[in-house]
Design a protein around this motif. Structure first.
Motif, PDB file in Angstrom:
ATOM      1  N   SER A 377       0.846  -1.189   0.000  1.00 34.92           N
ATOM      2  CA  SER A 377       0.000   0.000   0.000  1.00 34.92           C
ATOM      3  C   SER A 377       0.884   1.243   0.000  1.00 34.92           C
ATOM      4  N   TYR A 378       0.285   2.370  -0.358  1.00 39.00           N
ATOM      5  CA  TYR A 378       1.014   3.639  -0.334  1.00 39.00           C
ATOM      6  C   TYR A 378       0.002   4.771  -0.313  1.00 39.00           C
ATOM      7  N   SER A 379       0.453   5.920   0.116  1.00 39.58           N
ATOM      8  CA  SER A 379      -0.432   7.082   0.169  1.00 39.58           C
ATOM      9  C   SER A 379       0.372   8.356   0.018  1.00 39.58           C
ATOM     10  N   PHE A 380      -0.270   9.362  -0.591  1.00 38.71           N
ATOM     11  CA  PHE A 380       0.334  10.685  -0.732  1.00 38.71           C
ATOM     12  C   PHE A 380      -0.748  11.648  -1.198  1.00 38.71           C
ATOM     13  N   PRO A 381      -0.609  12.927  -0.901  1.00 37.14           N
ATOM     14  CA  PRO A 381      -1.594  13.915  -1.371  1.00 37.14           C
ATOM     15  C   PRO A 381      -1.407  14.181  -2.858  1.00 37.14           C
ATOM     16  N   ASN A 382      -2.421  14.707  -3.528  1.00 38.97           N
ATOM     17  CA  ASN A 382      -2.286  15.089  -4.933  1.00 38.97           C
ATOM     18  C   ASN A 382      -1.085  16.004  -5.096  1.00 38.97           C
ATOM     19  N   THR A 383      -0.271  15.713  -6.106  1.00 36.18           N
ATOM     20  CA  THR A 383       0.971  16.455  -6.310  1.00 36.18           C
ATOM     21  C   THR A 383       0.985  17.054  -7.708  1.00 36.18           C
ATOM     22  N   GLU A 384       0.967  18.377  -7.793  1.00 34.33           N
ATOM     23  CA  GLU A 384       0.929  19.059  -9.079  1.00 34.33           C
ATOM     24  C   GLU A 384       2.333  19.188  -9.677  1.00 34.33           C
ATOM     25  N   PRO A 385       2.417  19.471 -10.977  1.00 30.97           N
ATOM     26  CA  PRO A 385       3.720  19.635 -11.624  1.00 30.97           C
ATOM     27  C   PRO A 385       4.591  20.665 -10.909  1.00 30.97           C
ATOM     28  N   THR A 386       5.877  20.376 -10.869  1.00 31.27           N
ATOM     29  CA  THR A 386       6.962  21.151 -10.233  1.00 31.27           C
ATOM     30  C   THR A 386       6.978  20.995  -8.714  1.00 31.27           C
ATOM     31  N   ARG A 387       5.951  20.385  -8.121  1.00 29.61           N
ATOM     32  CA  ARG A 387       5.875  20.277  -6.661  1.00 29.61           C
ATOM     33  C   ARG A 387       6.532  18.985  -6.166  1.00 29.61           C
ATOM     34  N   LEU A 388       6.987  19.035  -4.897  1.00 27.23           N
ATOM     35  CA  LEU A 388       7.512  17.856  -4.232  1.00 27.23           C
ATOM     36  C   LEU A 388       6.377  17.113  -3.549  1.00 27.23           C
ATOM     37  N   GLY A 389       6.446  15.789  -3.583  1.00 29.73           N
ATOM     38  CA  GLY A 389       5.459  14.965  -2.900  1.00 29.73           C
ATOM     39  C   GLY A 389       6.143  13.966  -1.986  1.00 29.73           C
ATOM     40  N   LEU A 390       5.588  13.771  -0.787  1.00 31.37           N
ATOM     41  CA  LEU A 390       6.119  12.784   0.154  1.00 31.37           C
ATOM     42  C   LEU A 390       5.197  11.574   0.132  1.00 31.37           C
ATOM     43  N   ILE A 391       5.753  10.443  -0.278  1.00 30.70           N
ATOM     44  CA  ILE A 391       4.984   9.221  -0.484  1.00 30.70           C
ATOM     45  C   ILE A 391       5.367   8.208   0.592  1.00 30.70           C
ATOM     46  N   PHE A 392       4.396   7.738   1.355  1.00 33.54           N
ATOM     47  CA  PHE A 392       4.630   6.699   2.353  1.00 33.54           C
ATOM     48  C   PHE A 392       4.127   5.364   1.802  1.00 33.54           C
ATOM     49  N   PHE A 393       4.909   4.311   2.035  1.00 30.16           N
ATOM     50  CA  PHE A 393       4.499   3.008   1.516  1.00 30.16           C
ATOM     51  C   PHE A 393       4.757   1.913   2.543  1.00 30.16           C
ATOM     52  N   LYS A 394       4.015   0.806   2.370  1.00 27.17           N
ATOM     53  CA  LYS A 394       4.215  -0.404   3.161  1.00 27.17           C
ATOM     54  C   LYS A 394       4.559  -1.537   2.207  1.00 27.17           C
ATOM     55  N   ALA A 395       5.548  -2.338   2.560  1.00 26.11           N
ATOM     56  CA  ALA A 395       5.991  -3.413   1.676  1.00 26.11           C
ATOM     57  C   ALA A 395       6.485  -4.590   2.494  1.00 26.11           C
ATOM     58  N   SER A 396       6.791  -5.669   1.803  1.00 22.75           N
ATOM     59  CA  SER A 396       7.383  -6.836   2.452  1.00 22.75           C
ATOM     60  C   SER A 396       8.438  -7.423   1.534  1.00 22.75           C
ATOM     61  N   LEU A 397       9.353  -8.205   2.136  1.00 28.71           N
ATOM     62  CA  LEU A 397      10.436  -8.854   1.393  1.00 28.71           C
ATOM     63  C   LEU A 397      10.327 -10.359   1.547  1.00 28.71           C
ATOM     64  N   SER A 398      10.685 -11.075   0.491  1.00 30.36           N
ATOM     65  CA  SER A 398      10.647 -12.533   0.567  1.00 30.36           C
ATOM     66  C   SER A 398      11.959 -13.117   1.088  1.00 30.36           C
ATOM     67  N   GLU A 399      12.978 -12.292   1.289  1.00 32.88           N
ATOM     68  CA  GLU A 399      14.263 -12.783   1.785  1.00 32.88           C
ATOM     69  C   GLU A 399      14.134 -13.216   3.245  1.00 32.88           C
ATOM     70  N   THR A 400      15.069 -14.080   3.683  1.00 28.60           N
ATOM     71  CA  THR A 400      14.992 -14.632   5.035  1.00 28.60           C
ATOM     72  C   THR A 400      15.583 -13.700   6.076  1.00 28.60           C
ATOM     73  N   GLU A 401      16.881 -13.520   6.064  1.00 30.62           N
ATOM     74  CA  GLU A 401      17.498 -12.634   7.036  1.00 30.62           C
ATOM     75  C   GLU A 401      18.816 -12.100   6.476  1.00 30.62           C
ATOM     76  N   GLY A 402      19.329 -11.071   7.133  1.00 27.97           N
ATOM     77  CA  GLY A 402      20.573 -10.448   6.686  1.00 27.97           C
ATOM     78  C   GLY A 402      20.311  -9.098   6.035  1.00 27.97           C
ATOM     79  N   PHE A 403      21.380  -8.535   5.494  1.00 31.16           N
ATOM     80  CA  PHE A 403      21.271  -7.218   4.867  1.00 31.16           C
ATOM     81  C   PHE A 403      20.549  -7.316   3.519  1.00 31.16           C
ATOM     82  N   PHE A 404      19.816  -6.270   3.198  1.00 28.44           N
ATOM     83  CA  PHE A 404      19.177  -6.196   1.877  1.00 28.44           C
ATOM     84  C   PHE A 404      19.476  -4.838   1.234  1.00 28.44           C
TER      85      PHE A 404
END
Length: 455
Positions: A377-404
């Protein structure tokens, strides 16, 4: 039922074909940006979206901030601009266009972030009237100027869609006007390959005589003048198929009953302007209830509208889908540095919209470069041209452990990449529940003893 007409003609276009996507041909002509909301209510009604608006920019009005603000408002309202450029009026006569101003115009027009990819520009107005061209009739001079200007615009950007001035199809050969057929013939004698530099045709298809002709009339001097003009151009050897922009048309509400005008417009849009060569129809004019254009204004002096405003508003329209440039740049991205094994993690992206569209969660996707990263999932406010947008997201990894070390980017609704990739990294820790409880218990004990806290 919405009918979509597809053309069988072979067209040559500057940027993208307006016929390659769904197109809402309904439009209106305005004189001031304050009328844009009323224009949007009119042309984007009854299923319609992305209608057209024609307006004028003069040499004295080349203010970047003002017109960028206008374009941004049109972007929000889903209105496509058709810009007619003009010189300066000295009483009733418009100054002749100056070659020295071409570079200034090109620089100004190219500095704007346009609403859609096609930058529709029509060069001046009815030069077969002496008062529109410095007090003289000069088809050769206009043709050369038009050709030079068009080439400079195309050199600056292939997205410019260059259109000639609309001509007065009903003008006669007098000391102050020239018959359109004579004017066009002389233009093409002066510049035989003129239409190689142009991308379409502009028509002022007025119902004459007296702006009160029947809606069923056909041929020159009617609401179907564009068809006569295209046929005449073919007789002069112009083989290029030209998409048509009817930027001026309409009946006089002094000469014709306004209630009858409603029916006449309805017939025109259903039977005449539904021609598959017509891109846009922008009747003249939405709001000008004083002289000299009182008889053409759709709005009255008391701010109410003539009945044809609501009648055209009620006509079924197409939801247009014009091509917009969709692009951006990711400035930075971070992810949760420690991820629990088989757990989700959070991240954030800082990105700038460098395109033309307004970003929202329906048309912009957060995408990973590898399939082992699942964006949930992810969310952010409407972002018009030339503007900066801050996008928050949720994700998962299929790797087991260690650095990614992974990377993410943004894509459009069709999955096409629109930004650079940006790395995110961290560590996946395999920690059971008791370890987590013990760890936070120790942190709590430390804080309690060090800071004399009571829980």
């Amino acid at each position: 039922m919405i009918l979509i007409f597809f053309s069988t003609y072979s067209y040559t276009f500057a940027a993208s074909s307006p016929f390659s996507v769904k197109n809402n041909r309904f439009g209106i002509h305005i004189t001031n940006e304050k009328d844009l909301p009323d224009a949007a209510v009119l042309v984007n009604s009854s299923g319609g979206d992305w209608g057209y608006v024609t307006f004028v920019i003069t040499e004295a009005d080349r203010n970047h901030d003002r017109w960028q603000s206008v374009f941004d408002q049109m972007r929000r309202l889903h209105l496509i601009p058709i810009v007619r450029i003009a010189t300066k009026a000295n009483e009733e006569i418009w100054e002749v266009a100056n070659e020295a101003e071409i570079n200034n115009w090109v620089a100004f027009l190219n500095s704007l972030n346009w609403v859609v990819q096609n930058r529709y520009v029509t060069l001046y107005n009815e030069p077969n009237h002496a008062k529109e061209w410095g007090g003289k009739i000069d088809p050769e001079g206009y043709a050369n100027y038009l050709n030079n200007f068009a080439n400079e615009l195309h050199s600056a950007s292939p997205d410019f869609f260059v259109l000639p001035a609309g001509l007065d199809a009903s003008a006669k050969n007098t000391t102050s006007t020239m018959d359109e057929s004579t004017f066009l013939k002389r233009m093409l004698v002066a510049v035989p390959n003129l239409f190689d530099s142009l991308d379409g045709w502009v028509s002022h298809s007025y119902p004459n005589p007296g702006f009160s002709g029947s809606e069923t009339d056909t041929g020159r001097g009617t609401i179907g003048s564009f068809d006569w003009e295209l046929n005449y151009l073919k007789s002069l050897g112009v083989t290029k198929e030209l998409p048509v922009f009817i930027t001026e048309t309409g009946w006089s509400n002094k000469e014709v009953d306004p209630n009858k005008i409603s029916d006449m417009y309805g017939y025109a849009f259903r039977k005449i302007w539904n021609d598959n060569r017509v891109v846009a129809v922008t009747p003249f004019i939405l709001n000008y209830p004083q002289e000299p254009f009182t008889e053409f204004s759709w709005k009255k002096a008391d701010n109410s509208f003539y009945p044809y405003y609501s009648s055209i508003q009620a006509v079924s329209k197409i939801s247009g889908e014009p091509v917009q440039i969709v692009s951006g740049q990711i400035i930075g991205a971070v992810a949760q540095p420690v991820i629990l094994f088989r757990g989700d993690f959070l991240g954030a992206i800082l990105a700038r919209n460098t395109g033309q569209s307004i970003w929202n969660t329906k048309n912009i996707l957060v995408t990973a470069d590898t399939r082992d990263v699942l964006i949930k999932s992810y969310s952010f406010p409407n972002t018009e041209p030339t503007r900066l947008g801050l996008i928050f997201f949720k994700a998962s990894l299929s790797e087991t452990e260690g650095f990614f070390n992974k990377s993410i980017f943004l894509s459009d609704k069709n999955g096409k990449r629109i930004t650079n990739s940006f790395p995110i990294e961290g560590v996946i820790a395999k920690i059971d529940k008791m370890q987590v409880i013990t760890f936070f218990g120790r942190i709590g004990s430390y804080l309690q003893s060090s800071l004399n806290l009571k829980f």
